[in-house]
Design an enzyme around this catalytic site. Sequence first.
Site, mmCIF file in Angstrom:
data_model
loop_
_atom_site.group_PDB
_atom_site.id
_atom_site.type_symbol
_atom_site.label_atom_id
_atom_site.label_comp_id
_atom_site.label_asym_id
_atom_site.label_seq_id
_atom_site.Cartn_x
_atom_site.Cartn_y
_atom_site.Cartn_z
ATOM 1 N N THR A 17 57.861 0.933 44.462
ATOM 2 C CA THR A 17 57.238 0.253 43.320
ATOM 3 C C THR A 17 55.751 0.584 43.197
ATOM 4 O O THR A 17 55.080 0.114 42.283
ATOM 5 C CB THR A 17 57.408 -1.281 43.429
ATOM 6 O OG1 THR A 17 56.861 -1.704 44.678
ATOM 7 C CG2 THR A 17 58.869 -1.678 43.360
ATOM 8 N N GLY A 18 55.220 1.385 44.110
ATOM 9 C CA GLY A 18 53.809 1.789 44.013
ATOM 10 C C GLY A 18 53.630 2.874 42.958
ATOM 11 O O GLY A 18 54.605 3.404 42.418
ATOM 12 N N ILE A 97 55.165 11.357 53.277
ATOM 13 C CA ILE A 97 54.179 11.970 52.380
ATOM 14 C C ILE A 97 52.799 11.367 52.615
ATOM 15 O O ILE A 97 51.789 12.036 52.466
ATOM 16 C CB ILE A 97 54.588 11.729 50.899
ATOM 17 C CG1 ILE A 97 56.028 12.166 50.645
ATOM 18 C CG2 ILE A 97 53.610 12.396 49.940
ATOM 19 C CD1 ILE A 97 56.312 13.616 50.900
ATOM 20 N N GLU A 99 49.220 10.069 53.482
ATOM 21 C CA GLU A 99 48.152 10.739 54.221
ATOM 22 C C GLU A 99 47.144 9.719 54.724
ATOM 23 O O GLU A 99 47.109 8.590 54.259
ATOM 24 C CB GLU A 99 47.469 11.785 53.352
ATOM 25 C CG GLU A 99 46.814 11.243 52.111
ATOM 26 C CD GLU A 99 46.108 12.328 51.298
ATOM 27 O OE1 GLU A 99 45.304 13.051 51.892
ATOM 28 O OE2 GLU A 99 46.358 12.423 50.098
ATOM 29 N N TYR A 160 52.760 25.970 47.189
ATOM 30 C CA TYR A 160 53.174 26.146 45.793
ATOM 31 C C TYR A 160 52.770 27.539 45.315
ATOM 32 O O TYR A 160 53.529 28.235 44.634
ATOM 33 C CB TYR A 160 52.529 25.105 44.862
ATOM 34 C CG TYR A 160 52.631 23.655 45.288
ATOM 35 C CD1 TYR A 160 53.580 23.223 46.222
ATOM 36 C CD2 TYR A 160 51.772 22.698 44.752
ATOM 37 C CE1 TYR A 160 53.644 21.891 46.605
ATOM 38 C CE2 TYR A 160 51.842 21.367 45.132
ATOM 39 C CZ TYR A 160 52.777 20.972 46.067
ATOM 40 O OH TYR A 160 52.831 19.656 46.438
ATOM 41 N N GLU A 210 47.409 28.021 59.123
ATOM 42 C CA GLU A 210 45.986 27.881 58.852
ATOM 43 C C GLU A 210 45.263 27.679 60.170
ATOM 44 O O GLU A 210 45.892 27.527 61.219
ATOM 45 C CB GLU A 210 45.721 26.730 57.877
ATOM 46 C CG GLU A 210 46.160 25.371 58.391
ATOM 47 C CD GLU A 210 46.006 24.251 57.360
ATOM 48 O OE1 GLU A 210 46.182 24.512 56.161
ATOM 49 O OE2 GLU A 210 45.720 23.128 57.767
ATOM 50 N N HIS A 248 41.968 19.087 56.024
ATOM 51 C CA HIS A 248 42.982 18.547 56.922
ATOM 52 C C HIS A 248 42.350 18.136 58.248
ATOM 53 O O HIS A 248 41.480 18.830 58.753
ATOM 54 C CB HIS A 248 44.056 19.594 57.253
ATOM 55 C CG HIS A 248 44.880 19.985 56.095
ATOM 56 N ND1 HIS A 248 45.630 21.130 56.084
ATOM 57 C CD2 HIS A 248 45.095 19.397 54.911
ATOM 58 C CE1 HIS A 248 46.268 21.226 54.946
ATOM 59 N NE2 HIS A 248 45.950 20.183 54.210
#
Lengths: 289, 378
Positions: A17-18, A97, A99, A160, A210, A248
């Site tokens: 619901t967020g 997901i 963070e 992506y 990375e 990151h």
Amino acid sequence: MSILVDKNTRLIVQGITGRDGGFHTSQMVAYGTNVVGGVTPGKGGQKTDDGVPVFNTMEEAVRETGANASVIYVPASFAADAVCEASDAGVGLVVCIAEGIPVKDMVRALPYVRERGTIVVGPNCPGVISPGRSKVGIMPGNIHKEGNVGVVSRSGTLTYEVVYHLTQNGFGQSTCLGIGGDPVIGTNLLDAMALFAEDDETEVVVLIGEIGGNDEEKAAEIIKNGYPKKVAAFIAGRTAPPGKRMGHAGAIVTGGTGTAAEKVAAFKAAGVEVAEIPAEIAEIVSNLL
Amino acid sequence: MKIHEVDARGIFAGAGLPVPPSILITQSAEARGAAEKLGCPVVVKSQVLVGGRGKAGGVKLASTPEEAAEKAEAILGMDIKGLTVEKVLIAKAVDISEEFYVGMVYDRVTRKPLMMISPAGGIDIEEVAKSTPEKILKVVIDPIAGIMPFQLRKMSAFLTADKAVAKQLAPVFNGLFKAFMDVDSSLAEINPLVVSPDGKVWAIDAKINIDDNSLYRHAALEEMRDDSSEDPGEVEARDSDLSFVKLDGKIGCIVNGAGLAMATMDMIKYFGSEPANFLDIGGSSSPEKVLAAMKIIVRDPKVKAILINIFGGITRCDDVANGLLRAKKDLGVDIPLVVRLTGTNAEEARVILEGTELVPATTMEEGVKKAIEIASAS
């Protein structure tokens, strides 16, 4: 086949619901993901605009829907608890997901979920997609295409970019997996490689690494010792200065280790071609296939 | 977040570690009194958030209160790697017969806390790690169970054969682990941990970094923040929820996602130029974030072109386009902007930017090349 998610994935969205949870539920439903329910404590009994039932707890959600996976969009301070709750409810896969989770919280949560046999992807990751079958995460679905290239990456938008070039050049993907940019994550580069090694459909694995840590060096070691799939690689951060955190939490060159140069050298020594720029990945894959 | 030695000493002392007493001063006139109170000899230690203070002359021994005052006078106001020393710690000095290294981090592979110890402590520990790695013992610690007694015995034995010293080491290892976990540390170090000639163990230096993601639950630690060692742009960026690192080149970058931002910098270098910065506007980007990003970048006089590279997922390209136009107008930006927007709402963004001075690019490569061309022409 594919890894981690497919047509049999029955997904619960934690934090449905967020704002982010709601938006991405619609996106996942539109893509064809089988979203069987959502969880927000205190909001059980509602239905979302997409007609997805909302439950108060993961336990109830799994009992009512027979879910076997969850994806987490709750705020960072509740996210590690959400991971544990999902595992306790018996789902086999949790994609986190969210963070900004303190490392200590994940360090405590991961042994708990491992004991229950749950695979965690993330946190701080774009998620997992098996094109044409199931999308669990925040990646734009339309840049993907079904095929036999497995993609595993430590970053989101860079994935992506690489996938976009692959698709544009006609190379579809079996599964694309963003493992997340934090120092402590549930599924690392090596775990993902092991999953792809077992997947009949995957012929080439693209590793997008990375700076920071030494998973890439370890991956190169595994490839040297005989990895069953062909591999292409890209490393971000060749120009990153030491001691500076590049976004990151995990992307930092410390004490002269974790540099892009070391990772590129390790891959080359293992016979893996490393792309200089993202577009080159498609060329390398083309040569491998 | 890095914190000062004085704060790290306080945290260690609170966890039961043997930290020699010390007094923090900001005026050289306070040095004599501090030294008298502690008893000489004392060490006068600059409090700046950079490594190599000792090698830079920012740590001095004083055998009398007068000498402590002289040394404090010399160190206060000193420049160490671009930072001005504003605070000095006067610490009770300890004679050293042995120097150990003890540190903690999280291990990515085992996903657990990792303690690293070495009998070859001191300023050259990084060299030890490189040339004689067998002199470093790494011990993975279970985050729930803590350090097991057998691990304590193994670690103590690795550092010393002296039983009286070994007995003092176990509480040090346990205390360091406790402090590390309690404050959500990402790095905690005692270098050196020393043994004095009378066989006592002392932690004479302290370093703690805090996990930024945990600060929401550590208000007291947040107050220890000292931004002075950071680039002002980096501080401002953090306040706007952006991730920014200042570099030296001509091409400013605004990118969404850390990996793509690094790849963009790399590509600029690959095609022969240098990036002026790393800047990740993050996932959910509002026009305000783009405006804040632009504000930080245009302040750098070296920047001759700005490349905006967005692959929209969560980030909506039309949000970015609106932010760019607003920034251009509000800030009066006259530096050329090269814009590559792909993904979510890219078509809407294209319409918004049509007929403006912004230079469009369809791929990352095209964007980078155009930005380099513009930057080298000006």
